[in-house]
Design a protein around this motif. Structure first.
Motif, PDB file in Angstrom:
ATOM      1  N   LYS A   4      -1.921  -4.717  11.085  1.00 56.80           N
ATOM      2  CA  LYS A   4      -2.492  -5.863  11.808  1.00 56.80           C
ATOM      3  C   LYS A   4      -1.527  -7.047  11.877  1.00 56.80           C
ATOM      4  O   LYS A   4      -1.751  -7.983  12.633  1.00 56.80           O
ATOM      5  CB  LYS A   4      -3.853  -6.252  11.250  1.00 56.80           C
ATOM      6  CG  LYS A   4      -3.880  -6.951   9.940  1.00 56.80           C
ATOM      7  CD  LYS A   4      -5.339  -7.183   9.528  1.00 56.80           C
ATOM      8  CE  LYS A   4      -5.374  -7.860   8.161  1.00 56.80           C
ATOM      9  NZ  LYS A   4      -6.617  -7.646   7.449  1.00 56.80           N
ATOM     10  N   SER A  59     -12.968  -1.720  11.095  1.00 62.38           N
ATOM     11  CA  SER A  59     -14.042  -2.662  11.400  1.00 62.38           C
ATOM     12  C   SER A  59     -15.301  -1.920  11.829  1.00 62.38           C
ATOM     13  O   SER A  59     -15.236  -0.812  12.368  1.00 62.38           O
ATOM     14  CB  SER A  59     -13.611  -3.655  12.484  1.00 62.38           C
ATOM     15  OG  SER A  59     -13.622  -3.030  13.748  1.00 62.38           O
ATOM     16  N   SER A 110      -5.418   4.946   7.791  1.00 62.85           N
ATOM     17  CA  SER A 110      -4.986   3.840   8.658  1.00 62.85           C
ATOM     18  C   SER A 110      -5.620   2.528   8.217  1.00 62.85           C
ATOM     19  O   SER A 110      -4.972   1.481   8.234  1.00 62.85           O
ATOM     20  CB  SER A 110      -5.365   4.102  10.113  1.00 62.85           C
ATOM     21  OG  SER A 110      -4.596   5.139  10.635  1.00 62.85           O
ATOM     22  N   GLY A 111      -6.873   2.600   7.838  1.00 61.72           N
ATOM     23  CA  GLY A 111      -7.565   1.400   7.355  1.00 61.72           C
ATOM     24  C   GLY A 111      -6.909   0.867   6.094  1.00 61.72           C
ATOM     25  O   GLY A 111      -6.683  -0.332   5.942  1.00 61.72           O
ATOM     26  N   ASP A 157     -14.576  -5.494   7.954  1.00 62.90           N
ATOM     27  CA  ASP A 157     -14.335  -4.130   7.497  1.00 62.90           C
ATOM     28  C   ASP A 157     -15.665  -3.477   7.140  1.00 62.90           C
ATOM     29  O   ASP A 157     -16.517  -4.098   6.500  1.00 62.90           O
ATOM     30  CB  ASP A 157     -13.415  -4.132   6.271  1.00 62.90           C
ATOM     31  CG  ASP A 157     -11.983  -4.488   6.634  1.00 62.90           C
ATOM     32  OD1 ASP A 157     -11.712  -4.688   7.836  1.00 62.90           O
ATOM     33  OD2 ASP A 157     -11.147  -4.566   5.727  1.00 62.90           O
ATOM     34  N   ASN A 197       0.273   3.512  13.544  1.00 61.33           N
ATOM     35  CA  ASN A 197      -0.923   4.340  13.419  1.00 61.33           C
ATOM     36  C   ASN A 197      -0.664   5.756  13.903  1.00 61.33           C
ATOM     37  O   ASN A 197      -1.191   6.714  13.347  1.00 61.33           O
ATOM     38  CB  ASN A 197      -2.096   3.707  14.162  1.00 61.33           C
ATOM     39  CG  ASN A 197      -2.725   2.593  13.351  1.00 61.33           C
ATOM     40  OD1 ASN A 197      -2.719   2.642  12.118  1.00 61.33           O
ATOM     41  ND2 ASN A 197      -3.235   1.589  14.026  1.00 61.33           N
ATOM     42  N   GLY A 226     -10.300  -1.891   6.100  1.00 57.97           N
ATOM     43  CA  GLY A 226      -9.358  -1.791   7.217  1.00 57.97           C
ATOM     44  C   GLY A 226      -9.942  -1.163   8.475  1.00 57.97           C
ATOM     45  O   GLY A 226      -9.258  -1.048   9.477  1.00 57.97           O
ATOM     46  N   LYS A 251       0.869  -1.176   0.000  1.00 64.49           N
ATOM     47  CA  LYS A 251       0.000   0.000   0.000  1.00 64.49           C
ATOM     48  C   LYS A 251       0.897   1.214   0.000  1.00 64.49           C
ATOM     49  O   LYS A 251       1.801   1.315   0.832  1.00 64.49           O
ATOM     50  CB  LYS A 251      -0.841   0.044   1.280  1.00 64.49           C
ATOM     51  CG  LYS A 251      -1.622  -1.217   1.561  1.00 64.49           C
ATOM     52  CD  LYS A 251      -2.820  -1.322   0.673  1.00 64.49           C
ATOM     53  CE  LYS A 251      -3.562  -2.629   0.912  1.00 64.49           C
ATOM     54  NZ  LYS A 251      -4.499  -2.925  -0.163  1.00 64.49           N
ATOM     55  N   SER A 257      -3.904  -0.948   6.973  1.00 62.98           N
ATOM     56  CA  SER A 257      -4.081  -1.974   8.001  1.00 62.98           C
ATOM     57  C   SER A 257      -3.522  -3.353   7.658  1.00 62.98           C
ATOM     58  O   SER A 257      -3.194  -4.102   8.571  1.00 62.98           O
ATOM     59  CB  SER A 257      -5.555  -2.087   8.402  1.00 62.98           C
ATOM     60  OG  SER A 257      -6.272  -2.691   7.358  1.00 62.98           O
ATOM     61  N   PRO A 258      -3.393  -3.728   6.375  1.00 62.56           N
ATOM     62  CA  PRO A 258      -2.765  -5.033   6.123  1.00 62.56           C
ATOM     63  C   PRO A 258      -1.388  -5.139   6.779  1.00 62.56           C
ATOM     64  O   PRO A 258      -0.961  -6.220   7.160  1.00 62.56           O
ATOM     65  CB  PRO A 258      -2.646  -5.094   4.604  1.00 62.56           C
ATOM     66  CG  PRO A 258      -3.746  -4.225   4.105  1.00 62.56           C
ATOM     67  CD  PRO A 258      -3.863  -3.120   5.125  1.00 62.56           C
TER      68      PRO A 258
END
Lengths: 481, 246
Positions: free
Chosen positions: A460, B98, A452-453, B141, A471, B96, A363, A456-457
């Protein structure tokens, strides 16, 4: 074989152009007051005499001194790479290659000198150790200043030491056999430079069948003005063994261009498993020209987790050589390029053995005119029958003045393999921002949550405290101040 | 009328220089349920978005007050924290993030306090049960790979968890099968039962209204409210369509 290409996802118009201010990096850009008399430094620039001086100062064995001098010769005969971000801002004659604090390595934190201790305390080392780690090494400028490994890990025969001790220690022969064999000095100009002036770094050996169930950690900090950091990391995970190694990197900010040309060599033996995680967070005047490579034997697995933040320019493409049959590699990475940054990152997968498999998931995020280039190479050798490779790269541009490029290369020398590729470039969606805001979340927070989402890969896959740090870095990059 | 919760006065709004809403007037009191009916393209969703503060739409004139305070220039997050809510017609996907942490973040923003995890989880589980939602959706997600029905259930779940004073439901029933409509209606009923929850239900069908108490019905055509009545107007439109108002 199949190659898939998806159409770009919802690219939405950005009304304001730039939406986010620049980052407040003060948290990381603190500089420690140094007194010159506390330090040993070689003259600026690079000559055989300087190399000899470094070698002598470090008490190298004979072969290492020769190795350094040979590397310098190679360095002088190779051109600077011209295919990536421009590096003419880097004046090698002005980079002090070797800077070391005049103190010996400590294994009791209380004995580490105050200024260095302060620097690491601010970064959360060794709090991290107290919390959850099996061992910590902290490098300040060129040398490891602190080192500690938990007793139970030691008792299993796990070796975790600084590179210098490793050269003359119990595993000296093993080190000599592996040192810069995976990344030879002939590889490129900065590998040659590394061979000539390397200093510090870690050596890890995990014996056959030993599973280290908590991560080992190492932290590098580059503090001296105009200094280069050339740490060498050599990790050997023997058959059926298991290790998670984490490296964190940080540098304060200076006006003189700093160089980081580290080298990481990872050997994963038959059926062994190694996870190698890094969060690199360099100051924004750093040239990060780092070389990382793993060799994986039959049935072995290498997993790379990589977060690239900071630096002025980066060239970073961790490479996995899948030599053994049924070996496996995964690369998960995130890159954030802000104002004045040109980050060229990605991964390389070289399939040699049969039924080898690799998976790349990256990403990249860019904002405020930052340039982020994803560059990867997947090579399927002629004997790699039944190989499988998948490349998945996503880019998120936060404004209309930033740039994101994707340069994925796939080379196949057998048709008995399956390679998939998917690339997506998108903008942060205003509708998604409005959606989060309609639940009471502020605009800045909404954007940070979306970014951040997106990243996230990577987060996490990291241990909790590192995920939190990542983050936090994203938030800092997003918020400005 | 000091007990008016939301008051819209002479509101006109445009998108891309095209006037969509023309001179809208509407008052909503605590606990009231208003239904907004109208043919496709009448401006129903625009009204919902303008009330919530979607920056894509431009308010040309008029005012919107919430509990007596002018909010027409406020950003969406401020309106939400006053107690307004919009259930989206097409809820957006956020990879990403939830569903659970999204709701938790929203509650934290609203209350300004850290959320008590155990209590929160218990409540979330309860409400998901009420909506007949698989608990595993909490960790997924936000809206990513959700079916149309699950997306709408997730919207109503947020409604129940955030418990606003006023909620706009934009086409919450569109594209849902009979069972999903039943589950979603159950959630809305639950909201109606809560202390004085007011609703503006935007719909072009009337399925969802069968089990709900309706106080007022408005018909929107070409950006204007052309008729206001009580619950019986829903029945009338159901039988005769919008023909009479076009």
């Amino acid at each position: 074989m199949e190659i898939r290409k998806d159409t770009p996802i919802d690219i939405e118009k950005d009304k304001d152009g730039i939406l986010l201010d620049d980052v407040n990096r003060e948290l990381y850009d603190f500089k420690d007051e140094e007194k010159d008399e506390d330090f040993y430094k070689v003259d600026e620039g690079l000559t055989p005499d300087i190399i000899r001086e470094i070698s002598e100062e470090k008490n190298d064995p004979e072969w290492m001194r020769e190795f350094r001098l040979k590397s310098l010769e190679i360095y002088n005969n190779i051109e600077v790479p011209d295919w990536g971000p421009p590096i003419d801002g880097l004046d090698m004659d002005r980079i002090v290659t070797y800077v070391r604090h005049k103190s010996d390595m400590k294994s009791d934190w209380n004995e580490v000198p105050e200024d260095i201790k302060n620097a690491f305390e601010k970064l959360g080392i060794p709090q991290a150790e107290r919390e959850a780690l099996a061992g910590v090494g902290a490098q300040y400028d060129s040398e490891l200043v602190y080192h500690n490994v938990r007793e139970d890990v030691k008792a299993d025969g796990v070796i975790y030491t600084d590179m210098e001790s490793a050269l003359t220690g119990e595993y000296a022969d093993m080190v000599k056999e592996h040192f810069m064999k995976l990344v030879p000095p002939t590889d490129h100009k900065f590998a040659a430079l590394h061979g000539a002036v390397w200093s510090g770094g870690s050596f890890v050996y995990v014996p056959k069948g030993v599973k280290v169930d908590i991560p080992l950690q190492s932290y590098f900090r580059l503090n001296a003005r105009g200094a280069g950091q050339f740490e060498h990391t050599l990790i050997i995970v023997d058959e059926e063994a298991d290790l998670h190694f984490i490296e964190g990197c940080s540098a304060p900010k200076y006006n003189v261009a700093n160089l980081h040309a580290g080298c990481v060599e990872l050997y994963v033996a038959r059926n062994a498993h190694l996870r190698y995680s890094t969060i690199e967070n360099w100051s924004k005047n750093m040239y990060n020209l780092n070389t990382k490579r793993a060799l994986v034997e039959e049935g072995g697995t290498i997993e790379w987790i990589s977060g690239s933040f900071g630096s002025h320019e980066s060239y970073l493409y961790p490479t996995s050589v899948l030599k053994g049959d049924d070996s496996h590699a995964e690369f998960t990475g995130v890159t954030f390029a802000g104002k004045g940054q040109n980050l060229d990152t990605g991964a390389k997968m070289i399939h040699i053995g049969r039924r080898t498999s690799s998976f790349i998931d990256t990403k990249s995020i860019c904002k405020s005119g930052g340039i982020s280039t994803y560059r990867s190479s997947v090579v399927i050798g002629k004997n790699a029958e039944g190989a499988k490779a998948s490349v998945n790269c996503g880019s998120l541009m936060l404004d209309s003045i930033s740039r994101s490029d994707t340069v994925p290369a796939i080379e196949m020398r057998t048709d008995k393999a399956d390679v998939g590729h998917e690339a997506k470039i998108g903008r942060i969606s205003d509708e998604a921002v409005f959606y989060l805001m309609s639940r009471g979340i502020t605009e800045a927070e909404a954007r940070a949550m979306i970014v951040s989402g997106f990243a996230s890969p990577v987060s996490k896959e990291l241990p909790l405290e590192y995920a939190a740090e990542m983050n936090n870095l994203i938030k800092l990059e997003m918020e400005g101040g | 009328m000091s007990d008016v919760l939301l008051s819209i006065k002479n509101l006109s709004a445009s998108v891309d220089n095209e006037m969509i809403l023309k001179d809208i007037n509407l008052n909503i009191r605590p606990g009231e349920t208003h239904v907004l009916l109208g043919p496709n393209g009448a401006g129903k969703s625009t009204l919902g978005n303008v009330l919530m503060g979607n920056p894509v739409y431009k308010v040309e004139s008029g005012s919107i007050t919430f509990e007596g305070e002018e909010i027409v220039n406020e950003s969406a997050d401020k309106r939400a924290n006053r107690g307004m809510f919009l259930s989206f017609q097409n809820p957006l996907e956020v990879p990403g993030l939830s569903l659970e942490s999204f709701i938790r973040n929203a509650i934290r923003q609203k209350t300004g306090k850290a959320v008590r995890i155990l209590k929160f989880k218990k409540e979330l589980e309860e409400k998901m049960g009420l909506l007949n939602m698989d608990p595993s959706y909490a960790d997924r997600d936000l809206n990513v790979g959700f079916s149309g029905g699950e997306k709408k259930k997730a919207e109503i779940l947020q409604l129940l968890m955030l418990n606003p004073k006023f909620a706009i439901l934009d086409e919450t029933d569109s594209g849902l099968d009979v069972d999903a409509v039943k589950n979603v209606s159950k959630g809305i009923e639950e909201y109606q039962k809560s202390e004085d929850g007011a609703l503006l239900i935007i719909t072009h069908s009337t399925k969802i209204l069968e089990s709900l108490k309706v106080d007022y019905t408005h018909v929107l055509v070409k950006g204007q409210i052309v008729k206001t009545g009580d619950a019986s107007l829903v029945k009338e439109i159901n039988e005769n369509g919008f023909e009479a108002y076009l």
